[in-house]
Design a protein around this motif. Sequence first.
Motif, short mmCIF file in Angstrom:
data_model
loop_
_atom_site.label_atom_id
_atom_site.label_comp_id
_atom_site.label_asym_id
_atom_site.label_seq_id
_atom_site.Cartn_x
_atom_site.Cartn_y
_atom_site.Cartn_z
N GLY A 85 0.83 -1.21 0.00
CA GLY A 85 0.00 0.00 0.00
C GLY A 85 0.85 1.24 0.00
N PRO A 86 0.24 2.42 -0.08
CA PRO A 86 0.99 3.68 -0.08
C PRO A 86 1.68 3.91 1.27
CG PRO A 86 -1.36 4.11 0.11
CD PRO A 86 -1.22 2.64 -0.18
N VAL A 87 2.77 4.67 1.23
CA VAL A 87 3.54 5.00 2.43
C VAL A 87 3.43 6.50 2.67
CG1 VAL A 87 5.81 5.01 3.51
CG2 VAL A 87 5.14 3.08 2.05
N ASP A 88 2.84 6.87 3.80
CA ASP A 88 2.70 8.29 4.14
C ASP A 88 3.97 8.87 4.74
OD1 ASP A 88 0.08 8.32 3.27
OD2 ASP A 88 -0.77 7.99 5.26
N LEU A 89 4.62 8.10 5.61
CA LEU A 89 5.76 8.60 6.36
C LEU A 89 6.86 7.54 6.40
CD1 LEU A 89 7.08 10.65 8.34
CD2 LEU A 89 5.79 9.55 10.19
N ALA A 90 8.09 7.96 6.13
CA ALA A 90 9.23 7.04 6.19
C ALA A 90 10.24 7.52 7.21
CB ALA A 90 9.89 6.91 4.82
N PHE A 91 10.64 6.61 8.09
CA PHE A 91 11.75 6.84 9.01
C PHE A 91 13.00 6.22 8.39
CE2 PHE A 91 8.55 8.05 11.89
CZ PHE A 91 9.12 8.62 13.01
N ILE A 92 14.06 6.99 8.27
CA ILE A 92 15.30 6.51 7.65
C ILE A 92 16.35 6.35 8.72
CG2 ILE A 92 17.13 7.06 6.00
CD1 ILE A 92 15.08 8.54 4.33
N LYS A 112 5.16 10.97 1.62
CA LYS A 112 4.79 12.37 1.84
C LYS A 112 5.82 13.13 2.68
CE LYS A 112 -0.16 11.36 1.54
NZ LYS A 112 -1.45 11.32 2.27
N ASN A 113 6.38 12.46 3.70
CA ASN A 113 7.32 13.14 4.59
C ASN A 113 8.34 12.16 5.13
OD1 ASN A 113 6.16 15.98 4.89
ND2 ASN A 113 4.37 14.73 5.37
N LEU A 114 9.46 12.72 5.66
CA LEU A 114 10.57 11.90 6.13
C LEU A 114 10.97 12.30 7.55
CD1 LEU A 114 12.93 12.27 3.01
CD2 LEU A 114 11.36 10.37 3.47
N VAL A 115 11.40 11.31 8.31
CA VAL A 115 12.11 11.55 9.57
C VAL A 115 13.45 10.84 9.42
CG1 VAL A 115 12.15 11.22 12.06
CG2 VAL A 115 9.97 11.66 10.90
N ILE A 116 14.53 11.61 9.42
CA ILE A 116 15.87 11.04 9.21
C ILE A 116 16.59 10.98 10.55
CG2 ILE A 116 18.06 11.23 7.98
CD1 ILE A 116 16.62 12.66 5.75
N VAL A 117 16.72 9.77 11.07
CA VAL A 117 17.37 9.55 12.35
C VAL A 117 18.90 9.53 12.19
CG1 VAL A 117 17.65 7.87 14.22
CG2 VAL A 117 15.39 8.29 13.24
N THR A 118 19.37 9.13 11.04
CA THR A 118 20.79 8.98 10.77
C THR A 118 21.57 10.24 11.13
OG1 THR A 118 20.19 7.55 8.92
CG2 THR A 118 22.46 8.35 9.00
N SER A 119 22.74 10.07 11.75
CA SER A 119 23.62 11.20 12.07
C SER A 119 24.81 11.21 11.13
CB SER A 119 24.08 11.09 13.53
OG SER A 119 24.77 9.87 13.74
N GLY A 120 25.71 12.19 11.36
CA GLY A 120 26.89 12.31 10.52
C GLY A 120 26.77 13.42 9.49
N PHE A 121 25.94 14.41 9.75
CA PHE A 121 25.70 15.48 8.78
C PHE A 121 26.34 16.78 9.27
CE2 PHE A 121 22.63 12.22 7.78
CZ PHE A 121 22.64 12.21 6.39
N SER A 122 25.58 17.87 9.33
CA SER A 122 26.19 19.18 9.61
C SER A 122 26.85 19.25 10.99
CB SER A 122 25.15 20.29 9.48
OG SER A 122 24.09 20.11 10.40
N GLU A 123 26.43 18.39 11.89
CA GLU A 123 27.03 18.41 13.23
C GLU A 123 28.48 17.95 13.22
OE1 GLU A 123 25.49 14.17 13.04
OE2 GLU A 123 24.98 16.14 12.22
N THR A 124 28.94 17.37 12.07
CA THR A 124 30.30 16.84 11.99
C THR A 124 31.27 17.74 11.22
OG1 THR A 124 29.86 15.57 9.97
CG2 THR A 124 29.41 14.48 12.09
#
Length: 509
Positions: A85-92, A112-124
């Motif tokens: 079925g369709p996916v409204d929200l994805a946690f990565i 429709k929308n994302l929650v990105i738990v993964t780290s290692g981005f601007s904080e690094t």
Amino acid sequence: MTASAKTDATFASVIDPELVRKLDELCYPKSVAIIGASEQFIKWGSMLTANLIHGGFAGAVYPIHPKAKTILGRTAYPTLQACPGPVDLAFITVPKEKVLPSIDECAAVGVKNLVIVTSGFSETGAAGAELEREVVAKARAAGMRLLGPNTMGMISTRQKLCMTGSVATPLAGGISMISQSGNLGAQVMMWAEEQDVGVNKFFGSGNEADLTCTDLLAYLGQDDSTTAILAYLEGVDNGQRFLRVAHDVALRKPIVLLKSGRTDEGARAAASHTGALSGSNEIWRGAMRQAGVILVKHPMDLIDGAAGLENLPMPEGNRVCVITLGGGWGVVATDLCNEYSLTLPSLPADIIAKLDGILPSFWSRSNPVDLVGQVDPVLYSTALELAMQSPAFDAVITLGLIGSSSFAYEIAEAAHSIAPETVSDETLTQFAGIRDSFEMMFRKDIARMVKQYGKPVVNVSLDKRHNRVILPVDGGEKIVAFNTPEKAVRVLAGMTLYQWWRKQNLKRG
């Protein structure tokens, strides 16, 4: 124009209807996919999947794993395209190198929308910041908004969507929270569950690459199911916009804010944590006061403030009557009230006359009202009602009345343990019953008077059996009781200052 109409008209200028629509989608999905789902309990994909199912989410749950057939008893799918079925929200939750391909896959199936738990981005550092910009550009090009990256997750209790790194499933209520620290926010949610503070929504904003704390604050400001907002912030990028939004939200509902990075060392720690720019603490505090924000210094103050805001009416002024079981606490409370700009007016003559008839001749005849150790719930209720009825007071603080009915039981229990023949099991049980009935009698009277007179009663409890801020009352009502006078005074002072600020600003139009 009514006060409500004024606040609505003012707030309309800072809220984006499209942002509201996207955040409604984020908070009320009908289906959720976890990209990187796992049964290895130390991994994020496992924690989020377990919390989603454990929290009772009624929609479709799609664990995404390239090889697994099932995860935690749910059918797993190798790709989003394989979902039925369709996916409204994805946690990565996959490693950062796989985030961009995961967003491509989300875009391909219309997530429709994302929650990105993964780290290692601007904080690094710079390289992580560049990757973060690519992530946002790709998501926005596909019409998706994203929370994070480097986020602990989110909660939407009305949707039974509890997806954080801790097993927190608080009661549904009116308190919402924004936190730039995932673990601190998750801890506050666990405290809320422990203390029976009702929660509506929680956002771990993470690096705020797309959705910022200001966006989330504006959204919660227009959210009718949110009655008060808690926030833990380390810094904001656009201070002027945040200040304007905070001001307009505070006209509608209270905001309780814990700001870290108040010292130079704390500011450096904040920058390394989320990349936040902290700014001058004195300038920040002054601006927040002008915006009507209730400022606190400690994480538990957020829960204390939430308990008061969720369960007590706002005081109409700063005039307090203190009713205490003993003189010492009354003196301490008097000092605290003065330090926090609460006043203790003189006790009216009619109250003194009525208390003269029921208290020993050596009672204080002043405010604080010292009940000189009289353990009598009927006396407590009488004194409280006199204060609540009086136009001289806007609020009441009680010290040691809650829990005092345990004294006789504890003495009997001690005697029973030393010499069982002096206090039988039956007698001890009778003492326990008297204790509980006296306690509930007084709690019910407090709840009735708060509702009847529309004034807050903030209690300090002596009851060693309970470590809860919110105490239940027969019939479903609740009262608020702290374990120290300073907590009671701080909460009441915050509510009083906020109510004064709101009245002044509504008068100005």
